[in-house]
Design a protein around this motif. Structure first.
Motif, mmCIF file in Angstrom:
data_model
loop_
_atom_site.group_PDB
_atom_site.id
_atom_site.type_symbol
_atom_site.label_atom_id
_atom_site.label_comp_id
_atom_site.label_asym_id
_atom_site.label_seq_id
_atom_site.Cartn_x
_atom_site.Cartn_y
_atom_site.Cartn_z
ATOM 1 N N ASP A 32 32.466 39.295 32.759
ATOM 2 C CA ASP A 32 32.418 39.882 34.104
ATOM 3 C C ASP A 32 31.009 39.664 34.632
ATOM 4 N N ASN A 36 31.323 43.568 41.185
ATOM 5 C CA ASN A 36 32.017 44.726 41.770
ATOM 6 C C ASN A 36 32.303 45.777 40.708
ATOM 7 N N TYR A 151 41.951 36.184 51.530
ATOM 8 C CA TYR A 151 42.199 36.755 50.194
ATOM 9 C C TYR A 151 43.628 36.474 49.747
HETATM 10 P P1 NAD Z 1 37.817 44.928 40.760
HETATM 11 O O1 NAD Z 1 36.909 44.410 41.808
HETATM 12 O O2 NAD Z 1 37.686 46.342 40.358
HETATM 13 O O3 NAD Z 1 37.717 44.026 39.445
HETATM 14 C C1 NAD Z 1 37.421 42.663 39.484
HETATM 15 C C2 NAD Z 1 36.283 42.409 38.511
HETATM 16 O O4 NAD Z 1 36.002 41.018 38.521
HETATM 17 C C3 NAD Z 1 35.010 43.141 38.879
HETATM 18 O O5 NAD Z 1 34.518 43.815 37.736
HETATM 19 C C4 NAD Z 1 34.049 42.035 39.319
HETATM 20 O O6 NAD Z 1 32.707 42.328 38.992
HETATM 21 C C5 NAD Z 1 34.601 40.849 38.550
HETATM 22 N N1 NAD Z 1 34.341 39.539 39.150
HETATM 23 C C6 NAD Z 1 34.532 39.128 40.423
HETATM 24 N N2 NAD Z 1 34.183 37.847 40.564
HETATM 25 C C7 NAD Z 1 33.763 37.428 39.345
HETATM 26 C C8 NAD Z 1 33.264 36.203 38.830
HETATM 27 N N3 NAD Z 1 33.089 35.123 39.620
HETATM 28 N N4 NAD Z 1 32.933 36.123 37.525
HETATM 29 C C9 NAD Z 1 33.088 37.196 36.715
HETATM 30 N N5 NAD Z 1 33.528 38.384 37.141
HETATM 31 C C10 NAD Z 1 33.867 38.492 38.440
HETATM 32 O O7 NAD Z 1 39.318 44.609 41.244
HETATM 33 P P2 NAD Z 1 40.700 45.080 40.641
HETATM 34 O O8 NAD Z 1 41.336 46.010 41.602
HETATM 35 O O9 NAD Z 1 40.533 45.478 39.221
HETATM 36 O O10 NAD Z 1 41.502 43.716 40.726
HETATM 37 C C11 NAD Z 1 41.653 42.840 39.615
HETATM 38 C C12 NAD Z 1 42.519 41.668 40.022
HETATM 39 O O11 NAD Z 1 43.785 42.138 40.488
HETATM 40 C C13 NAD Z 1 41.941 40.826 41.153
HETATM 41 O O12 NAD Z 1 42.268 39.473 40.897
HETATM 42 C C14 NAD Z 1 42.688 41.313 42.364
HETATM 43 O O13 NAD Z 1 42.767 40.338 43.359
HETATM 44 C C15 NAD Z 1 44.047 41.592 41.767
HETATM 45 N N6 NAD Z 1 44.853 42.548 42.542
HETATM 46 C C16 NAD Z 1 44.327 43.773 42.845
HETATM 47 C C17 NAD Z 1 45.076 44.683 43.590
HETATM 48 C C18 NAD Z 1 44.505 46.015 43.977
HETATM 49 O O14 NAD Z 1 45.006 46.617 44.934
HETATM 50 N N7 NAD Z 1 43.512 46.540 43.280
HETATM 51 C C19 NAD Z 1 46.376 44.332 43.991
HETATM 52 C C20 NAD Z 1 46.883 43.077 43.650
HETATM 53 C C21 NAD Z 1 46.099 42.182 42.904
#
Ligand code: NAD
Ligand code: WQD
Length: 339
Positions: A32, A36, A151
């Motif tokens: 990570d 975020n 997105y």
């Molecule tokens: P989040 O932002 O809490 O977690 C994502 C993590 O990825 C963060 O810790 C961030 O630091 C890390 N990250 C981002 N870019 C990075 C990179 N280039 N290299 C390494 N780490 C990186 O988000 P989440 O809610 O836990 O979502 C996780 C996944 O699920 C994402 O792909 C998101 O698109 C998908 N998703 C989320 C939702 C929602 O509503 N939360 C719904 C559908 C899909």
């Protein structure tokens, strides 16, 4: 112990999935870049499970960083790819940030899988790919509609990239989980969602309003074609969601797939309006919420909820946690972080 890499494992969904993986005996390697999330999450995972996951501060959109990490940690069999930028509104303002991070990240993960012999991929997709479905509940065969944001477009493109890649890479299997609206927090209140700034999503806005951080929740529109006029979503508990990933990994480990890339809806199968959710929150927590009805939010869809038959029957996974329990956990987490 089976070794698994979790990209974005310090984030909201990733951290809860790491806990469930560890509790089921996996050795977890988190990468990570903390763009975020907070490094304390790793310690809090260890407090829950008694095991500290291996952590690498790696930007998956930088190929060398990811490859260097994997060189140091051989023997990984599966990857769950959460790492992505996820703010819909920001993606409209900064489309290239989203295309760069979300597309390059996936390409590097796929190249790394081939290079390091990693067999199984679970990819975080979203119900956003369905847009406003014509038929509800929405099945996995429902048509993919033009994305409403950069997105959303990255999720559609990513699904296509995985499709094309597994077609020519027989060593790799993949499952894309299309999440509906993930909410809640771990019952221990040690991990949860950490929205930065003013929350765009409903639940963190509700819990921050209940905690007095925000004055009033704005309900975006009550003139939709739904029983009380407010939009309907399928809110899925974060622990249930985490466990769907384990079911997906197990399916690939056991060779039970019916195709090299499969898609599953991950929701409860039940839609709730915004007002129903507010009522459930008040009932579960005993806290009265200050809210007002305002105009519609641009880009919102009217109603969506999942047909979960495929996930129930094929993955053997089903949402279990009652909504009141989910909302209570979200509230306990909010109280914990606002201390
Ligand atoms: P989040 O932002 O809490 O977690 C994502 C993590 O990825 C963060 O810790 C961030 O630091 C890390 N990250 C981002 N870019 C990075 C990179 N280039 N290299 C390494 N780490 C990186 O988000 P989440 O809610 O836990 O979502 C996780 C996944 O699920 C994402 O792909 C998101 O698109 C998908 N998703 C989320 C939702 C929602 O509503 N939360 C719904 C559908 C899909
Ligand atoms: C839920 C409902 C709002 C805030 C977004 C992304 C989607 C997916 C999940 C990743 C809607 C209403 C909200 C508020 C409100 N993410 N609302 N007042 O819009 O379903 O989906 O997150 O893939 O791609 O678009 O979730 O939590 O923002 O909204 O009335 O202050 O709550 O109108 O009906 P949404 P949300």
């Amino acid at each position: 112990m089976k070794k698994i890499m979790v990209t974005g494992g310090a984030g909201f969904i990733g951290s809860h999935t790491v806990v469930e993986l560890q509790q089921k005996g996996y050795e977890v390697f988190i990468v990570d870049n903390l763009s975020n999330s907070n490094p304390d999450v790793i310690d809090n995972i260890a407090k829950i499970t008694g095991v500290k996951p291996v952590f690498g501060k790696v930007d998956v959109s930088e190929k060398k960083e990811l490859f260097d990490f994997l060189k140091q940690h051989p023997g990984i069999e599966s990857v769950i790819h959460f790492a992505a930028s996820k703010a819909v509104g920001e993606s409209v303002e900064k489309p290239l940030k989203y295309y760069r991070n979300n597309i390059n990240g996936l390409i590097n993960v796929l190249e790394a899988m081939k290079e390091f012999g990693i067999k199984n991929l679970v990819f975080s997709s979203s119900c956003t790919v369905y847009g406003q479905p014509k038929k509800l509940p929405v099945t996995e065969n429902s048509p993919i509609q033009p994305a409403l944001s950069p997105y959303g477009n990255t999720k559609q493109i990513n699904e296509e990239i995985i499709h094309d890649f597994v077609a020519v890479t027989p060593s790799i299997n993949a499952i894309a989980l299309r999440y509906f609206n993930p909410i809640g927090a771990h019952p221990s209140s040690l991990i949860g969602e950490l929205p930065i700034g003013v929350p765009a999503n409903l639940i963190p806005y509700i819990t921050q309003t209940a905690a007095g951080i925000r004055e009033c929740l704005s309900v975006f529109g009550n003139d939709y074609d739904t029983p009380d006029g407010t939009p309907i979503r399928d809110y899925i508990d974060i622990i249930d969601l985490a466990n769907a990933h384990i079911a997906a990994i197990n399916r690939m480990e056991e060779g039970k797939q019916k195709g090299r890339l499969e898609f599953f809806n991950i929701g409860t199968g039940r839609g709730l309006t915004v007002l129903e959710l507010i009522n459930a929150f008040e009932k579960a927590t005993g806290v009265k919420l200050n809210y007002k009805i305002v105009g519609r939010r641009a880009g919102d869809i009217e109603k969506v909820w999942a047909d979960t038959s495929l996930a129930n029957n094929e993955l053997g996974w089903k949402a279990k946690v009652p909504i009141e329990e989910t909302l209570l956990n979200a509230w306990k987490w909010q109280q914990h972080i606002s201390k």
